[in-house]
Design a protein around this motif. Structure first.
Motif, PDB file in Angstrom:
ATOM      1  N   ILE A  40      39.008  48.173  51.532  1.00 32.23           N
ATOM      2  CA  ILE A  40      38.505  46.814  51.336  1.00 32.23           C
ATOM      3  C   ILE A  40      39.054  45.943  52.455  1.00 32.23           C
ATOM      4  CG2 ILE A  40      38.456  44.827  49.782  1.00 32.23           C
ATOM      5  CD1 ILE A  40      38.877  46.829  47.469  1.00 32.23           C
ATOM      6  N   LYS A  41      38.185  45.480  53.338  1.00 31.16           N
ATOM      7  CA  LYS A  41      38.624  44.774  54.535  1.00 31.16           C
ATOM      8  C   LYS A  41      38.451  43.256  54.431  1.00 31.16           C
ATOM      9  CE  LYS A  41      37.737  48.772  57.473  1.00 31.16           C
ATOM     10  NZ  LYS A  41      37.028  49.306  58.666  1.00 31.16           N
ATOM     11  N   LYS A  42      38.092  42.769  53.265  1.00 30.74           N
ATOM     12  CA  LYS A  42      37.934  41.331  53.075  1.00 30.74           C
ATOM     13  C   LYS A  42      39.300  40.652  53.071  1.00 30.74           C
ATOM     14  CE  LYS A  42      33.927  42.081  50.055  1.00 30.74           C
ATOM     15  NZ  LYS A  42      33.412  41.897  48.675  1.00 30.74           N
ATOM     16  N   ASN A  43      39.336  39.404  53.534  1.00 32.69           N
ATOM     17  CA  ASN A  43      40.584  38.653  53.495  1.00 32.69           C
ATOM     18  C   ASN A  43      40.845  38.112  52.090  1.00 32.69           C
ATOM     19  OD1 ASN A  43      42.907  37.368  54.722  1.00 32.69           O
ATOM     20  ND2 ASN A  43      41.839  35.445  54.395  1.00 32.69           N
ATOM     21  N   LYS A  44      39.773  37.735  51.387  1.00 31.81           N
ATOM     22  CA  LYS A  44      39.885  37.246  50.015  1.00 31.81           C
ATOM     23  C   LYS A  44      39.371  38.324  49.077  1.00 31.81           C
ATOM     24  CE  LYS A  44      39.123  32.967  47.419  1.00 31.81           C
ATOM     25  NZ  LYS A  44      38.463  31.629  47.443  1.00 31.81           N
ATOM     26  N   ILE A  45      40.249  38.848  48.259  1.00 31.26           N
ATOM     27  CA  ILE A  45      39.930  40.004  47.418  1.00 31.26           C
ATOM     28  C   ILE A  45      39.968  39.590  45.951  1.00 31.26           C
ATOM     29  CG2 ILE A  45      40.697  42.307  46.729  1.00 31.26           C
ATOM     30  CD1 ILE A  45      42.007  42.427  49.592  1.00 31.26           C
ATOM     31  N   TYR A  46      38.896  39.887  45.248  1.00 26.72           N
ATOM     32  CA  TYR A  46      38.824  39.543  43.825  1.00 26.72           C
ATOM     33  C   TYR A  46      39.199  40.762  42.980  1.00 26.72           C
ATOM     34  CZ  TYR A  46      36.584  35.142  45.023  1.00 26.72           C
ATOM     35  OH  TYR A  46      36.335  33.900  45.531  1.00 26.72           O
ATOM     36  N   PHE A  47      39.966  40.512  41.929  1.00 32.96           N
ATOM     37  CA  PHE A  47      40.331  41.584  41.003  1.00 32.96           C
ATOM     38  C   PHE A  47      40.320  41.034  39.586  1.00 32.96           C
ATOM     39  CE2 PHE A  47      44.295  39.457  42.028  1.00 32.96           C
ATOM     40  CZ  PHE A  47      44.995  39.420  40.821  1.00 32.96           C
ATOM     41  N   ARG A  48      40.134  41.931  38.643  1.00 36.81           N
ATOM     42  CA  ARG A  48      40.174  41.537  37.237  1.00 36.81           C
ATOM     43  C   ARG A  48      41.396  42.170  36.592  1.00 36.81           C
ATOM     44  NH1 ARG A  48      37.474  43.060  32.330  1.00 36.81           N
ATOM     45  NH2 ARG A  48      36.430  44.760  33.444  1.00 36.81           N
ATOM     46  N   ALA A  49      42.076  41.386  35.769  1.00 37.78           N
ATOM     47  CA  ALA A  49      43.219  41.871  34.995  1.00 37.78           C
ATOM     48  C   ALA A  49      42.934  41.581  33.531  1.00 37.78           C
ATOM     49  CB  ALA A  49      44.493  41.182  35.467  1.00 37.78           C
ATOM     50  N   ILE A  50      43.897  41.828  32.689  1.00 38.39           N
ATOM     51  CA  ILE A  50      43.698  41.686  31.248  1.00 38.39           C
ATOM     52  C   ILE A  50      43.357  40.252  30.845  1.00 38.39           C
ATOM     53  CG2 ILE A  50      46.142  41.274  30.719  1.00 38.39           C
ATOM     54  CD1 ILE A  50      45.730  43.138  28.263  1.00 38.39           C
ATOM     55  N   ASP A  51      43.761  39.267  31.678  1.00 40.13           N
ATOM     56  CA  ASP A  51      43.520  37.868  31.338  1.00 40.13           C
ATOM     57  C   ASP A  51      42.340  37.261  32.091  1.00 40.13           C
ATOM     58  OD1 ASP A  51      44.808  37.963  33.772  1.00 40.13           O
ATOM     59  OD2 ASP A  51      46.003  36.161  33.433  1.00 40.13           O
ATOM     60  N   GLY A  52      41.616  38.058  32.871  1.00 39.07           N
ATOM     61  CA  GLY A  52      40.442  37.532  33.550  1.00 39.07           C
ATOM     62  C   GLY A  52      40.410  37.845  35.037  1.00 39.07           C
ATOM     63  N   ILE A  53      39.527  37.150  35.762  1.00 43.82           N
ATOM     64  CA  ILE A  53      39.330  37.397  37.188  1.00 43.82           C
ATOM     65  C   ILE A  53      40.238  36.494  38.026  1.00 43.82           C
ATOM     66  CG2 ILE A  53      37.687  37.255  39.104  1.00 43.82           C
ATOM     67  CD1 ILE A  53      35.514  38.173  37.221  1.00 43.82           C
ATOM     68  N   HIS A  54      40.890  37.096  39.003  1.00 49.33           N
ATOM     69  CA  HIS A  54      41.768  36.405  39.937  1.00 49.33           C
ATOM     70  C   HIS A  54      41.313  36.753  41.356  1.00 49.33           C
ATOM     71  CE1 HIS A  54      44.981  35.905  36.784  1.00 49.33           C
ATOM     72  NE2 HIS A  54      44.354  36.958  36.301  1.00 49.33           N
ATOM     73  N   TYR A  55      41.947  36.112  42.322  1.00 41.31           N
ATOM     74  CA  TYR A  55      41.750  36.544  43.697  1.00 41.31           C
ATOM     75  C   TYR A  55      43.090  36.568  44.419  1.00 41.31           C
ATOM     76  CZ  TYR A  55      41.968  31.579  45.086  1.00 41.31           C
ATOM     77  OH  TYR A  55      42.360  30.280  45.288  1.00 41.31           O
ATOM     78  N   GLY A  56      43.137  37.348  45.478  1.00 37.81           N
ATOM     79  CA  GLY A  56      44.330  37.443  46.301  1.00 37.81           C
ATOM     80  C   GLY A  56      43.965  37.312  47.762  1.00 37.81           C
ATOM     81  N   ILE A  57      44.909  36.833  48.558  1.00 40.39           N
ATOM     82  CA  ILE A  57      44.695  36.628  49.990  1.00 40.39           C
ATOM     83  C   ILE A  57      45.833  37.287  50.760  1.00 40.39           C
ATOM     84  CG2 ILE A  57      44.547  34.917  51.851  1.00 40.39           C
ATOM     85  CD1 ILE A  57      43.416  32.957  49.774  1.00 40.39           C
ATOM     86  N   ILE A  58      45.480  38.069  51.783  1.00 45.43           N
ATOM     87  CA  ILE A  58      46.474  38.654  52.671  1.00 45.43           C
ATOM     88  C   ILE A  58      46.725  37.655  53.789  1.00 45.43           C
ATOM     89  CG2 ILE A  58      47.022  40.597  54.180  1.00 45.43           C
ATOM     90  CD1 ILE A  58      45.060  42.276  52.496  1.00 45.43           C
ATOM     91  N   LYS A  59      47.879  36.974  53.729  1.00 47.36           N
ATOM     92  CA  LYS A  59      48.151  35.902  54.689  1.00 47.36           C
ATOM     93  C   LYS A  59      48.594  36.440  56.035  1.00 47.36           C
ATOM     94  CE  LYS A  59      48.836  31.912  51.811  1.00 47.36           C
ATOM     95  NZ  LYS A  59      49.602  30.645  51.695  1.00 47.36           N
ATOM     96  N   ASP A  60      49.443  37.444  56.041  1.00 44.84           N
ATOM     97  CA  ASP A  60      49.793  38.143  57.269  1.00 44.84           C
ATOM     98  C   ASP A  60      50.181  39.556  56.880  1.00 44.84           C
ATOM     99  OD1 ASP A  60      52.472  38.144  56.437  1.00 44.84           O
ATOM    100  OD2 ASP A  60      52.963  36.361  57.591  1.00 44.84           O
ATOM    101  N   LYS A  61      50.881  40.255  57.750  1.00 44.56           N
ATOM    102  CA  LYS A  61      51.156  41.673  57.523  1.00 44.56           C
ATOM    103  C   LYS A  61      51.836  41.956  56.185  1.00 44.56           C
ATOM    104  CE  LYS A  61      53.217  45.693  59.761  1.00 44.56           C
ATOM    105  NZ  LYS A  61      54.007  46.177  60.917  1.00 44.56           N
TER     106      LYS A  61
END
Length: 269
Positions: free
Chosen positions: A90-111
């Motif tokens: 997955i090469k997107k900078n903003k990555i969406y994932f679902r956990a037990i409490d709903g949908i979140h997103y994460g961002i890779i800021k640097d290495k």
């Protein structure tokens, strides 16, 4: 059977990640996960993260504590999963994932720096008592402010609170917090399911930061809207930011900190 795994840590909170998007684990999960997390006879970790296919996001995170039981949202674990997404292609900078409490997103800021977004919190769901505060930041937290955090026996005192009758069934994470400056805190956490102090807890430092604002330990918000907190844990630094909206909600809650890939391998099960 060989089970492939990946080991990650987020500010010292360490996890075994299993990619099960294309295969299932054909054994008793609680017993297996307890064995894998054992630091003497297994791989060693605070918890297990299963990466599963999801129709609503890039992947689903299913989290288990080291006691083998499925648990709630894990902030540091989710940050590790966002870093692991690179290995999933997955090469997107903003990555969406679902956990037990709903949908979140994460961002890779640097290495090594990973930020995740947590669910909104209704202020009327935050329970403030004279000596402690209770709130849920994806997982339930008991926040206790102390004057000298280094002198606290976290395992002893945390266990007393975690196993009180009112919390015994579902468990609660216990955070000891020392305010060390404006918008700066030290946090040590006793985690349920691990049943000891961990080097850091992502949802725990988030709960501690919001509790500090609610208790009036910090004198202002940046721009009168944004709250920004630097939290020191035994495993490193974490940054927490959020918005307080009309004294009704905390929104745009973000948790940022370092993540490190440790190793990958396989274990016979």
């Amino acid at each position: 059977m060989k089970l492939n795994f990946f080991k990650y840590q987020g500010t010292g909170n360490d996890f075994i990640i299993l990619d099960i998007r294309k295969k299932k684990i054909p054994v008793c999960i609680p017993a297996l996960f307890t064995k894998l997390c054992n630091r003497n006879f297994g791989i060693g970790a605070d918890g297990i993260i299963l990466i599963k296919n999801d129709s609503q996001s890039n992947f689903y995170i299913k989290y288990y504590n080291s006691d083998g039981k499925e648990s709630t949202m894990c902030g540091n674990g989710a940050r590790c999963a966002i870093s692991f997404a690179k290995k999933l292609g997955i090469k997107k900078n903003k990555i969406y994932f679902r956990a037990i409490d709903g949908i979140h997103y994460g961002i890779i800021k640097d290495k090594n720096l990973i930020c995740i977004n947590l669910m909104d919190i209704e202020i009327n769901m935050i329970k403030i008592y004279p000596k402690y505060t209770i709130l849920n930041t994806g997982s339930p937290h008991y926040v206790l402010f102390v004057e000298n955090i280094q002198k606290i026996d976290v395992n002893k005192e945390g266990r007393k609170i975690r196993f009180q009758k009112s919390y015994e069934e579902d468990g609660v994470n216990v955070n000891f917090v020392e305010v060390i400056g404006n918008n700066m805190i030290k946090v040590r956490t006793y985690e349920r399911g691990v049943e000891k102090e961990t080097l850091s807890c992502g949802t725990g430092v988030t709960a501690s930061s919001i509790a500090a604002y609610e208790k009036g330990f910090f004198s202002y918000y940046y721009n009168n809207v944004y709250g920004k907190v630097l939290a020191y844990t035994l495993g490193g630094k974490l940054w927490i930011s959020f918005k307080k909206i009309h004294d009704k909600y905390y929104k745009e809650i973000n948790l940022t900190g370092s993540v490190k890939f440790i190793f990958e391998g396989y274990i016979n099960i």
